[in-house]
Motif scaffolding. Sequence first.
Motif, PDB file in Angstrom:
ATOM      1  N   VAL A 228       9.717 -16.927  22.588  1.00  0.00           N
ATOM      2  CA  VAL A 228       9.898 -18.132  23.398  1.00  0.00           C
ATOM      3  C   VAL A 228       8.546 -18.572  23.965  1.00  0.00           C
ATOM      4  O   VAL A 228       8.002 -17.955  24.878  1.00  0.00           O
ATOM      5  N   ASP A 229       7.988 -19.638  23.383  1.00  0.00           N
ATOM      6  CA  ASP A 229       6.724 -20.187  23.869  1.00  0.00           C
ATOM      7  C   ASP A 229       6.830 -21.686  24.118  1.00  0.00           C
ATOM      8  O   ASP A 229       5.829 -22.346  24.408  1.00  0.00           O
ATOM      9  N   GLU A 230       8.043 -22.213  23.999  1.00  0.00           N
ATOM     10  CA  GLU A 230       8.308 -23.620  24.254  1.00  0.00           C
ATOM     11  C   GLU A 230       9.826 -23.798  24.289  1.00  0.00           C
ATOM     12  O   GLU A 230      10.570 -22.895  23.884  1.00  0.00           O
ATOM     13  N   PRO A 231      10.316 -24.935  24.785  1.00  0.00           N
ATOM     14  CA  PRO A 231      11.761 -25.171  24.719  1.00  0.00           C
ATOM     15  C   PRO A 231      12.229 -25.160  23.260  1.00  0.00           C
ATOM     16  O   PRO A 231      11.565 -25.717  22.384  1.00  0.00           O
ATOM     17  N   ARG A 232      13.356 -24.509  23.017  1.00  0.00           N
ATOM     18  CA  ARG A 232      13.824 -24.382  21.634  1.00  0.00           C
ATOM     19  C   ARG A 232      15.322 -24.630  21.532  1.00  0.00           C
ATOM     20  O   ARG A 232      16.093 -24.289  22.430  1.00  0.00           O
ATOM     21  N   ARG A 233      15.705 -25.230  20.401  1.00  0.00           N
ATOM     22  CA  ARG A 233      17.104 -25.336  20.017  1.00  0.00           C
ATOM     23  C   ARG A 233      17.234 -24.752  18.621  1.00  0.00           C
ATOM     24  O   ARG A 233      16.471 -25.112  17.726  1.00  0.00           O
ATOM     25  N   CYS A 234      18.182 -23.873  18.446  1.00  0.00           N
ATOM     26  CA  CYS A 234      18.343 -23.221  17.144  1.00  0.00           C
ATOM     27  C   CYS A 234      19.836 -23.139  16.828  1.00  0.00           C
ATOM     28  O   CYS A 234      20.637 -22.715  17.666  1.00  0.00           O
ATOM     29  N   ALA A 235      20.179 -23.568  15.632  1.00  0.00           N
ATOM     30  CA  ALA A 235      21.577 -23.534  15.199  1.00  0.00           C
ATOM     31  C   ALA A 235      21.652 -22.839  13.835  1.00  0.00           C
ATOM     32  O   ALA A 235      20.828 -23.082  12.945  1.00  0.00           O
ATOM     33  N   ILE A 236      22.639 -21.970  13.680  1.00  0.00           N
ATOM     34  CA  ILE A 236      22.862 -21.273  12.411  1.00  0.00           C
ATOM     35  C   ILE A 236      24.269 -21.625  11.933  1.00  0.00           C
ATOM     36  O   ILE A 236      25.223 -21.607  12.707  1.00  0.00           O
ATOM     37  N   ALA A 237      24.370 -21.932  10.664  1.00  0.00           N
ATOM     38  CA  ALA A 237      25.675 -22.209  10.057  1.00  0.00           C
ATOM     39  C   ALA A 237      25.794 -21.418   8.762  1.00  0.00           C
ATOM     40  O   ALA A 237      24.827 -20.828   8.276  1.00  0.00           O
ATOM     41  N   TYR A 238      26.992 -21.409   8.206  1.00  0.00           N
ATOM     42  CA  TYR A 238      27.218 -20.750   6.922  1.00  0.00           C
ATOM     43  C   TYR A 238      27.257 -21.795   5.814  1.00  0.00           C
ATOM     44  O   TYR A 238      27.726 -22.922   6.010  1.00  0.00           O
ATOM     45  N   ARG A 239      26.770 -21.381   4.670  1.00  0.00           N
ATOM     46  CA  ARG A 239      26.752 -22.297   3.529  1.00  0.00           C
ATOM     47  C   ARG A 239      28.143 -22.448   2.899  1.00  0.00           C
ATOM     48  O   ARG A 239      28.434 -23.480   2.308  1.00  0.00           O
ATOM     49  N   GLU A 240      28.970 -21.409   2.997  1.00  0.00           N
ATOM     50  CA  GLU A 240      30.260 -21.445   2.324  1.00  0.00           C
ATOM     51  C   GLU A 240      31.396 -21.097   3.282  1.00  0.00           C
ATOM     52  O   GLU A 240      31.263 -20.194   4.115  1.00  0.00           O
ATOM     53  N   ARG A 241      32.503 -21.813   3.113  1.00  0.00           N
ATOM     54  CA  ARG A 241      33.747 -21.467   3.798  1.00  0.00           C
ATOM     55  C   ARG A 241      34.732 -20.980   2.734  1.00  0.00           C
ATOM     56  O   ARG A 241      34.912 -21.629   1.692  1.00  0.00           O
TER      57      ARG A 241
END
Length: 312
Positions: free
Chosen positions: A225-238
């Motif tokens: 953490v060295d700056e404001p961050r937004r991170c999103a993880i999703a799955y490629r397959e359902r």
Amino acid sequence: PNGTVFEYVPPPLDLGNGTRLVNASPIRLVATGPARVRASYGGREYLLVFEGSARECLTQDCTWYRMHNFTEAVWAPAGRLVAVEKYAVLYNGTRLVASATAAADRPKRVPLAISREYRVALVAPNGTAELWWPEGRPLAVSPYVLEYNNGTRVEVKGFNTTVTGPVVVRLNYTVYYWVSLATPFNKSEGWVKRGALVNVTLPQFADLGNGTALRSPNGTCAFRVDEPRRCAIAYRERLYWVSVQAPFNRTEGWVAEGSVVGLPEVFDLGNGTRWVGPGFYAVVDKPINVTLAYKRQYYVEMSGVVEWSGWA
């Protein structure tokens, strides 16, 4: 000339003993001949002479020194409280303060009290402030928070000391950044200390427990953490759990969303036997669990008086 109008405001009248009369009423006179006019004064002032001196040592043993003399003469209305402060700035971040307060109740000399003040520099993340602070007086800075619109927060720690000389005070502080993490399972966000490590990974396969699963995440959230961050993880397959049962076949397992599954209405085993039923076809967009009823048929050939062949 005769008939000329004279207007005159008498100046303060010095009585010669540190007292003077003030606030004379304006005089207005029309000249018609020789005249004697008496001024009328409405106030009295006294002369206060503030005096003091201090020695500035130029060597450690004060063999060499420099004298600082302070003098301030003030005319003040009778009964008024008069405050005087005079300064002499020395070369090393120190200044002498000569101060006194006295009531103007008569002409008099007032001794000035001599004290020292030191230059204090407060260095904070939001700027530097410089001020003169009295010798020996405690200096305290309360903790405070700076919050910016760019996802940054600074918590400044408190500080206290007794000032005994020129000083630079560097306030300690901690920086936090707003971090937002989103996965298919939850979302968390908040202030995270600068330099902290964030490491969020997802399993390659996640069974959601309702006949639905996810496979092959598209990345990780791993960073310092060295700056404001937004991170999103999703799955490629359902994936959906699919179970299709028939007398001649049972198929079940995880199938990718959008896949096509089904059984034909007629399933020929190739040995004179076939199964005939309703058949089934579906594009997978949810869990599927079906059991199909099929009827077994055989290929029959008859010869003799009557010849016939077909499925029966």
